[in-house]
Design an enzyme around this catalytic site. Structure first.
Site, short mmCIF file in Angstrom:
data_model
loop_
_atom_site.label_atom_id
_atom_site.label_comp_id
_atom_site.label_asym_id
_atom_site.label_seq_id
_atom_site.Cartn_x
_atom_site.Cartn_y
_atom_site.Cartn_z
N LYS A 188 50.33 30.44 -7.80
CA LYS A 188 50.72 29.93 -9.11
C LYS A 188 49.71 30.32 -10.18
O LYS A 188 48.50 30.35 -9.92
CB LYS A 188 50.86 28.40 -9.05
CG LYS A 188 51.40 27.76 -10.33
CD LYS A 188 51.48 26.25 -10.18
CE LYS A 188 52.05 25.59 -11.42
NZ LYS A 188 52.09 24.11 -11.29
N SER A 264 56.56 22.38 -12.12
CA SER A 264 56.19 23.55 -12.91
C SER A 264 55.86 24.77 -12.05
O SER A 264 55.58 25.84 -12.58
CB SER A 264 54.98 23.21 -13.78
OG SER A 264 53.86 22.86 -12.99
N GLY A 285 51.09 18.08 -10.20
CA GLY A 285 50.53 16.99 -10.99
C GLY A 285 51.55 15.89 -11.26
O GLY A 285 51.19 14.78 -11.62
N GLY A 286 52.83 16.24 -11.09
CA GLY A 286 53.90 15.27 -11.28
C GLY A 286 55.14 15.70 -10.53
O GLY A 286 56.25 15.53 -11.01
N GLY A 287 54.91 16.28 -9.35
CA GLY A 287 56.02 16.79 -8.54
C GLY A 287 56.15 18.30 -8.58
O GLY A 287 57.12 18.86 -8.08
N SER A 288 55.17 18.98 -9.15
CA SER A 288 55.32 20.41 -9.43
C SER A 288 55.33 21.31 -8.20
O SER A 288 55.68 22.48 -8.31
CB SER A 288 54.22 20.87 -10.39
OG SER A 288 54.40 20.29 -11.65
#
Length: 610
Positions: A188, A264, A285-288
């Site tokens: 990534k 993301s 960080g929030g499901g990425s």
């Protein structure tokens, strides 16, 4: 007794020119007209102001391991292996297959694995150089189709071939470095790869400033012989769950190219889901990691906070984000986890962890693999989905885990899910704002809109979010059976107390929706769809904000009209207590066995000749 309090926002959907107008208005007049305050109120970002907290704030959710956790990680035996032991077993099995001359399945569609590449190289059928040439052609092909897959954002042909030639020589000399030697891996664009700019999904961050060395996890993969392909596309600065990115490119869902990959880490999901490579690395960080893994029909692990070193990772959201593997198969996910997890003396947060443990390979399908496993299910939350097929498919998987493999469902409630979600929102966007605030006008309009809303909040809002984090951690300590805060929470939240309230893992669907369609305006300016964001992330934020691990496994596929007669993958998520990735990997292994058949994506570039 707690009550379910998640609710959907009324914030309007905006994309294209409408989004441009709304963003410009909010930036210039939002504060004076009260529009920003209204939107924040509707989004629930003022909700913590009415709570009287007695808890201290938790800034970094790195959980000190208990003696039980340490003992569980070091108890090597028939069911538990350390990282080195796991890799040795897999490689010995692959060596035996190479000696026999085994070949990958000749099925029309098969996700290739590290083992498939290794056996082909070791038996002399193919060399890493020959496969690298196929890989290069596959990348080109993936970007020449209409619409382009858009999975890999930045790559270098000569760098790929150089690594492949070195790997070819090692196999020729009989000295491959590991089971991943010569296997292509995509990273990534949030993680440093030597010689590549780390742009975090933008056109300006680190422009002209390539990384001088690999991130720690990349260095570990490279030391095991993996071919680092390059950088995958991502949502701009990671602030979104769709991966609609006008600044770089918008990757396409391999199962439905007109729909989102999730974000993301969407490029990583697309690369693996399309068969381009068996392994990618994302950052969650929030499901990425888990969202695009679910949308793209693969497996993804968000480890415990501190389990994988963050050295060399762009510090977008350091208290909620952690890197993790995204793989086509669970064996490969376990292999990558065994390689990249562990202490890094230059990252102090990684040094508190217990030893890395993995479950022994479970081999062919057999019953009773999860005998006595207590799976906590909050049914109201579990069923709060936009598309009913999601919970139906996940329930079907759970039925198999219980009836065939001995798991037990335990009904639970988890209090203050709404408050934790808003605390997470404020934490992650607040941290991102601190990184890019000076240059935010260089970002596209969806990103600017969210940053503008967050910049209107007060200092005490962010502080309260960290107090809520402490509170949520204490809920989970009690739910998983730690005694530190039992008395306090059992008195206040009876749903957490008692023998029946203690569980080994928590289960949810991975997302509350199916992949949203890509509207034309989203390609040029991005899209603000807060309802979609909420439903996509609603099962993700608890793990990020409290630091516990979570894994998504393929539960099945949709069949409704929304998918245009071609099924979308549906993921099921399991969350465990801190440092218990071993249990999550074992459960996902069983889920993979139960699934049996994988559907072929519409975009498939994985026809390697091995």
């Amino acid at each position: 007794m707690s009550s379910y309090n998640l609710k959907n926002p009324n914030t309007p959907i905006a994309s294209g020119r409408t989004l441009v107008f709304l963003t410009n208005t909010l930036e210039t007049l939002g504060s004076s007209t009260g529009l920003t305050s209204y939107l924040c109120e509707d989004a629930g970002l003022h909700s913590l102001r009415t709570i009287k907290y007695s808890e201290p704030p938790t800034a970094m959710p790195v959980f000190a391991p208990t003696q039980d956790m340490i003992s569980a990680a070091t108890a090597n035996g028939s069911s538990t292996l350390n990282a080195r032991g796991y890799l040795e077993i897999i490689q010995k099995q692959a060596d035996a297959e190479a000696t026999r001359g085994d070949r990958p399945s000749s099925a029309e569609h098969k996700f290739l694995t590290c083992r498939d590449f290794y056996v082909s190289y070791k038996s002399g059928r193919k060399t890493p150089t020959e496969v690298a040439e196929q890989l290069i052609e596959a990348i080109k092909t993936s970007d020449e189709i209409s619409p382009p897959l858009g999975a890999v954002w930045n790559w270098d042909k000569e760098a790929i071939l150089k690594q492949a030639r070195a790997s070819t020589l090692r196999y020729k000399e009989g000295n491959p470095l590991s089971i991943v030697d010569g296997v292509p891996v995509v990273i990534k664009d949030e993680i440093d790869v030597e010689g590549f700019e780390t742009g975090v999904g933008t056109k300006y961050i680190n422009k002209g400033n390539p990384a001088k060395e690999d991130a720690h996890l990349v260095a570990l993969l490279r030391a095991h012989g993996a071919i680092i392909v390059g950088k995958s596309t991502m949502h701009e600065i990671g602030l979104g769950v769709t991966n609609f990115n006008p600044s770089t490119t918008t990757p396409r869902n391999p199962y439905q190219p007109q729909h989102s990959t999730g974000g993301s880490s969407g490029g990583s999901g697309a690369a693996v889901g399309s068969g381009l490579c068996p392994i990618a690395i994302g950052c969650d960080g929030g499901g990425s990691v888990r969202i695009p893994s679910s949308y793209c029909g693969i497996y993804g692990l968000k480890p415990t906070h501190g389990r994988i070193s963050s050295r060399g990772e762009y510090p977008l959201a350091p208290t909620v984000a952690v890197s993790g593997p995204m793989c086509a198969t669970m064996e490969d996910l376990a292999i990558v986890y065994a390689i990249i997890a562990g202490q890094d003396e230059k990252d102090s947060y990684s040094c508190i962890q217990p030893s890395v443990a993995l479950p022994a390979p479970i081999g062919s399908r057999s019953g009773g693999q999860l005998q006595g496993l207590r799976i906590g299910i909050y049914r109201t939350w579990f069923e709060d989905v936009i598309h009913p097929e999601i919970s139906q498919v996940c329930y079907k998987m759970l039925e198999s885990l219980c009836k065939e493999h001995g798991a037990v469902l335990v009904d639970i409630e988890i209090p203050e899910l709404f408050e934790n979600s808003k605390a997470h929102n404020m934490t992650i966007v607040g941290e991102m704002l601190s990184v890019v605030s000076m240059d935010h006008y260089k970002l596209h309009h969806q990103t600017r809109l969210e940053l503008t809303m967050m910049s209107s909040l007060k200092m005490e809002d962010f502080f309260r979010a960290q107090q809520q984090r402490t509170r949520s951690i204490r809920f989970l300590e009690t739910l998983f059976g730690h005694k530190t805060h039992d008395e306090y929470h059992q008195a206040r939240y009876p749903c957490l107390g008692g023998k029946d309230g203690i569980v080994d893992v928590i289960v949810t669907p991975s997302t509350g929706n199916l992949p949203p369609k890509i509207n034309p305006g989203a390609l040029s300016h991005g899209e603000s769809n807060y309802l979609n964001t909420v439903k996509t992330m609603q099962y993700m934020m608890l793990a990020n904000h409290t630091g516990i691990p979570g894994i998504t496994a393929v539960a099945g596929y949709s069949k409704d009209e929304y998918a245009n007669q071609t099924g979308f993958p549906i993921g099921i998520q399991f969350m465990g207590q801190w440092w218990d990735e071993k249990r999550l990997i074992h459960i996902a292994n069983v889920c993979e066995q139960v699934l049996e058949e994988r559907q072929k994506p519409k975009i498939w570039v994985g026809d390697y000749k091995l």
